[in-house]
Scaffold this motif. Structure first.
Motif, PDB file in Angstrom:
ATOM      1  N   HIS A  63       0.810  -1.213   0.000  1.00  0.00           N
ATOM      2  CA  HIS A  63       0.000   0.000   0.000  1.00  0.00           C
ATOM      3  C   HIS A  63       0.847   1.268   0.000  1.00  0.00           C
ATOM      4  O   HIS A  63       0.433   2.284  -0.548  1.00  0.00           O
ATOM      5  N   ASP A  64       2.035   1.210   0.585  1.00  0.00           N
ATOM      6  CA  ASP A  64       2.904   2.388   0.570  1.00  0.00           C
ATOM      7  C   ASP A  64       3.484   2.648  -0.814  1.00  0.00           C
ATOM      8  O   ASP A  64       3.997   3.734  -1.066  1.00  0.00           O
ATOM      9  N   ALA A  65       3.406   1.677  -1.711  1.00  0.00           N
ATOM     10  CA  ALA A  65       3.917   1.843  -3.072  1.00  0.00           C
ATOM     11  C   ALA A  65       2.845   2.343  -4.044  1.00  0.00           C
ATOM     12  O   ALA A  65       3.149   2.654  -5.188  1.00  0.00           O
ATOM     13  N   VAL A  66       1.600   2.416  -3.584  1.00  0.00           N
ATOM     14  CA  VAL A  66       0.494   2.867  -4.437  1.00  0.00           C
ATOM     15  C   VAL A  66       0.325   4.369  -4.240  1.00  0.00           C
ATOM     16  O   VAL A  66      -0.236   4.825  -3.234  1.00  0.00           O
ATOM     17  N   VAL A  67       0.839   5.138  -5.191  1.00  0.00           N
ATOM     18  CA  VAL A  67       0.775   6.603  -5.121  1.00  0.00           C
ATOM     19  C   VAL A  67      -0.594   7.067  -5.602  1.00  0.00           C
ATOM     20  O   VAL A  67      -1.092   6.611  -6.633  1.00  0.00           O
ATOM     21  N   LEU A  68      -1.200   7.956  -4.846  1.00  0.00           N
ATOM     22  CA  LEU A  68      -2.526   8.475  -5.180  1.00  0.00           C
ATOM     23  C   LEU A  68      -2.393   9.777  -5.956  1.00  0.00           C
ATOM     24  O   LEU A  68      -1.612  10.651  -5.589  1.00  0.00           O
ATOM     25  N   SER A  69      -3.166   9.904  -7.017  1.00  0.00           N
ATOM     26  CA  SER A  69      -3.147  11.122  -7.826  1.00  0.00           C
ATOM     27  C   SER A  69      -4.212  12.089  -7.327  1.00  0.00           C
ATOM     28  O   SER A  69      -5.152  11.701  -6.623  1.00  0.00           O
ATOM     29  N   GLU A  70      -4.065  13.335  -7.694  1.00  0.00           N
ATOM     30  CA  GLU A  70      -5.042  14.358  -7.325  1.00  0.00           C
ATOM     31  C   GLU A  70      -6.410  13.965  -7.882  1.00  0.00           C
ATOM     32  O   GLU A  70      -6.536  13.598  -9.048  1.00  0.00           O
ATOM     33  N   GLY A  71      -7.424  14.018  -7.021  1.00  0.00           N
ATOM     34  CA  GLY A  71      -8.779  13.687  -7.439  1.00  0.00           C
ATOM     35  C   GLY A  71      -9.085  12.202  -7.474  1.00  0.00           C
ATOM     36  O   GLY A  71     -10.134  11.797  -7.974  1.00  0.00           O
ATOM     37  N   ALA A  72      -8.198  11.392  -6.922  1.00  0.00           N
ATOM     38  CA  ALA A  72      -8.370   9.932  -6.958  1.00  0.00           C
ATOM     39  C   ALA A  72      -9.612   9.498  -6.177  1.00  0.00           C
ATOM     40  O   ALA A  72     -10.023  10.143  -5.215  1.00  0.00           O
ATOM     41  N   THR A  73     -10.184   8.379  -6.616  1.00  0.00           N
ATOM     42  CA  THR A  73     -11.244   7.711  -5.888  1.00  0.00           C
ATOM     43  C   THR A  73     -10.716   6.356  -5.453  1.00  0.00           C
ATOM     44  O   THR A  73     -10.257   5.566  -6.271  1.00  0.00           O
ATOM     45  N   VAL A  74     -10.751   6.121  -4.151  1.00  0.00           N
ATOM     46  CA  VAL A  74     -10.305   4.851  -3.576  1.00  0.00           C
ATOM     47  C   VAL A  74     -11.534   4.142  -3.044  1.00  0.00           C
ATOM     48  O   VAL A  74     -12.302   4.718  -2.277  1.00  0.00           O
ATOM     49  N   GLU A  75     -11.720   2.901  -3.466  1.00  0.00           N
ATOM     50  CA  GLU A  75     -12.868   2.120  -3.015  1.00  0.00           C
ATOM     51  C   GLU A  75     -12.392   0.990  -2.113  1.00  0.00           C
ATOM     52  O   GLU A  75     -11.444   0.277  -2.455  1.00  0.00           O
ATOM     53  N   VAL A  76     -13.040   0.858  -0.963  1.00  0.00           N
ATOM     54  CA  VAL A  76     -12.708  -0.161   0.033  1.00  0.00           C
ATOM     55  C   VAL A  76     -13.744  -1.264  -0.088  1.00  0.00           C
ATOM     56  O   VAL A  76     -14.934  -1.039   0.157  1.00  0.00           O
ATOM     57  N   LEU A  77     -13.296  -2.454  -0.493  1.00  0.00           N
ATOM     58  CA  LEU A  77     -14.176  -3.583  -0.765  1.00  0.00           C
ATOM     59  C   LEU A  77     -13.898  -4.714   0.206  1.00  0.00           C
ATOM     60  O   LEU A  77     -12.947  -5.475   0.036  1.00  0.00           O
ATOM     61  N   PRO A  78     -14.717  -4.850   1.254  1.00  0.00           N
ATOM     62  CA  PRO A  78     -14.511  -5.956   2.177  1.00  0.00           C
ATOM     63  C   PRO A  78     -14.862  -7.284   1.517  1.00  0.00           C
ATOM     64  O   PRO A  78     -15.528  -7.299   0.476  1.00  0.00           O
ATOM     65  N   PRO A  79     -14.398  -8.391   2.101  1.00  0.00           N
ATOM     66  CA  PRO A  79     -14.760  -9.693   1.535  1.00  0.00           C
ATOM     67  C   PRO A  79     -16.281  -9.870   1.540  1.00  0.00           C
ATOM     68  O   PRO A  79     -16.954  -9.471   2.491  1.00  0.00           O
ATOM     69  N   PHE A  80     -16.787 -10.415   0.473  1.00  0.00           N
ATOM     70  CA  PHE A  80     -18.224 -10.651   0.364  1.00  0.00           C
ATOM     71  C   PHE A  80     -18.499 -12.131   0.595  1.00  0.00           C
ATOM     72  O   PHE A  80     -17.790 -12.980   0.072  1.00  0.00           O
ATOM     73  N   ALA A  81     -19.529 -12.433   1.361  1.00  0.00           N
ATOM     74  CA  ALA A  81     -19.917 -13.816   1.618  1.00  0.00           C
ATOM     75  C   ALA A  81     -20.994 -14.228   0.625  1.00  0.00           C
ATOM     76  O   ALA A  81     -21.646 -13.397   0.014  1.00  0.00           O
TER      77      ALA A  81
END
Length: 83
Positions: A63-81
């Protein structure tokens, strides 16, 4: 440092208490630290989640290697059952 929005889905949304919120962070790792500070349940869910950054899967990249750009959208997807 980039600004953007983080979107939460399913259990992450419930743990965060919001569907989305703005962020300010340079990397995905920094963002994860920022959003989980003082939010133990969200930290638990995030630790098992996968992520999309501007629609692209992060996969197993550090995660520290994933650089975020201006205006980025980050989606958090938990495991789905279910199936």
């Amino acid at each position: 440092m980039a600004t953007g929005k983080v979107r939460y889905w399913a259990a992450a949304k419930e743990a965060a208490g919001v569907a989305e919120e703005p962020f300010e962070a340079a990397t995905l790792g920094e963002l994860m630290t920022n959003i989980t500070r003082d939010r133990a349940e969200l930290a638990r869910v995030v630790s098992r989640s996968s992520f999309l950054v501007d629609g692209s899967p992060v996969g197993k990249r550090p995660h520290d290697a994933v650089v975020l750009s201006e205006g980025a959208t980050v989606e958090v997807l938990p495991p789905f059952a279910g199936g």
